[in-house]
Structures are given as C-alpha cells and as structure tokens.
Design a protein around this motif. Structure first.
Motif, PDB file in Angstrom:
ATOM      1  N   HIS A  14      -7.144   0.586  12.601  1.00 27.15           N
ATOM      2  CA  HIS A  14      -6.948  -0.462  13.611  1.00 27.15           C
ATOM      3  C   HIS A  14      -5.460  -0.677  13.904  1.00 27.15           C
ATOM      4  O   HIS A  14      -5.112  -1.077  15.006  1.00 27.15           O
ATOM      5  N   HIS A  15      -4.582  -0.397  12.932  1.00 30.92           N
ATOM      6  CA  HIS A  15      -3.140  -0.478  13.197  1.00 30.92           C
ATOM      7  C   HIS A  15      -2.746   0.550  14.265  1.00 30.92           C
ATOM      8  O   HIS A  15      -1.962   0.250  15.169  1.00 30.92           O
ATOM      9  N   LEU A  16      -3.268   1.734  14.134  1.00 27.74           N
ATOM     10  CA  LEU A  16      -2.917   2.816  15.051  1.00 27.74           C
ATOM     11  C   LEU A  16      -3.506   2.599  16.447  1.00 27.74           C
ATOM     12  O   LEU A  16      -2.960   3.086  17.433  1.00 27.74           O
ATOM     13  N   TRP A  23     -11.022  -8.273  13.259  1.00 31.51           N
ATOM     14  CA  TRP A  23     -12.137  -8.136  14.179  1.00 31.51           C
ATOM     15  C   TRP A  23     -12.838  -6.786  14.047  1.00 31.51           C
ATOM     16  O   TRP A  23     -13.889  -6.569  14.642  1.00 31.51           O
ATOM     17  N   PHE A  24     -12.258  -5.849  13.297  1.00 33.49           N
ATOM     18  CA  PHE A  24     -12.812  -4.502  13.192  1.00 33.49           C
ATOM     19  C   PHE A  24     -12.870  -4.076  11.728  1.00 33.49           C
ATOM     20  O   PHE A  24     -11.926  -4.294  10.979  1.00 33.49           O
ATOM     21  N   ASP A  25     -13.965  -3.476  11.352  1.00 30.02           N
ATOM     22  CA  ASP A  25     -14.121  -2.969   9.986  1.00 30.02           C
ATOM     23  C   ASP A  25     -13.651  -1.519   9.970  1.00 30.02           C
ATOM     24  O   ASP A  25     -14.441  -0.592   9.991  1.00 30.02           O
ATOM     25  N   GLN A  61     -14.292  -2.034   4.778  1.00 26.37           N
ATOM     26  CA  GLN A  61     -14.119  -0.627   4.389  1.00 26.37           C
ATOM     27  C   GLN A  61     -12.706  -0.329   3.892  1.00 26.37           C
ATOM     28  O   GLN A  61     -12.528   0.297   2.852  1.00 26.37           O
ATOM     29  N   ARG A  62     -11.702  -0.780   4.642  1.00 24.29           N
ATOM     30  CA  ARG A  62     -10.323  -0.453   4.288  1.00 24.29           C
ATOM     31  C   ARG A  62      -9.921  -1.042   2.945  1.00 24.29           C
ATOM     32  O   ARG A  62      -9.146  -0.442   2.209  1.00 24.29           O
TER      33      ARG A  62
END
Length: 69
Positions: A14-16, A23-25, A61-62
């Motif tokens: 999500h950083h990239l 808001w994102f897994d 997940q991260r």
C-alpha cells in the motif's frame, strides 16, 4: 527486568500504491520482506537464547508477515 520491543511493519504494497494502509490489508513488498528479516535478526541478537518471549500482532497480512520473520 523485562524488555519490550515495539516494531512497526516495514514497507508494504500500500505504500508503493499511495494508499492509506488502514484501509487495505496489504502484503509486505519485497523490500519489506528483507526489512522484516533484518528486524528479526536484530531481535535474535537482543533476546538471549532460551529467554521467554511473547509476540503480539494485529490480524493484518503485513503485520503477520513481519511477525513470521
């Protein structure tokens, strides 16, 4: 005496993608996987062998991928 180590997840996809992480897994990026391995290696140096350790993480997940390293 007990030590507490607080670790945040390293670079994730999500950083990239320029997204807001909460808001994102998302998964760790390739760089993030290498960073997680480096974090794990450093913690192995800091925590004596055989010393009890507890690990807590969110269900994202991260964060699980970082903890797995």
């Amino acid at each position: 005496m007990r030590s507490i180590y607080v670790v945040t997840h390293p670079e994730a996809t999500h950083h990239l993608e320029g997204r807001v992480g909460g808001w994102f897994d998302s998964d760790l990026s390739e760089l993030g996987r290498r960073q997680a391995s480096a974090i794990a290696a450093r913690l192995r140096e800091l925590i004596p062998p055989g010393e009890p350790a507890e690990l807590y993480t969110s269900d994202l997940q991260r964060t699980r991928q970082t903890a797995a390293a």
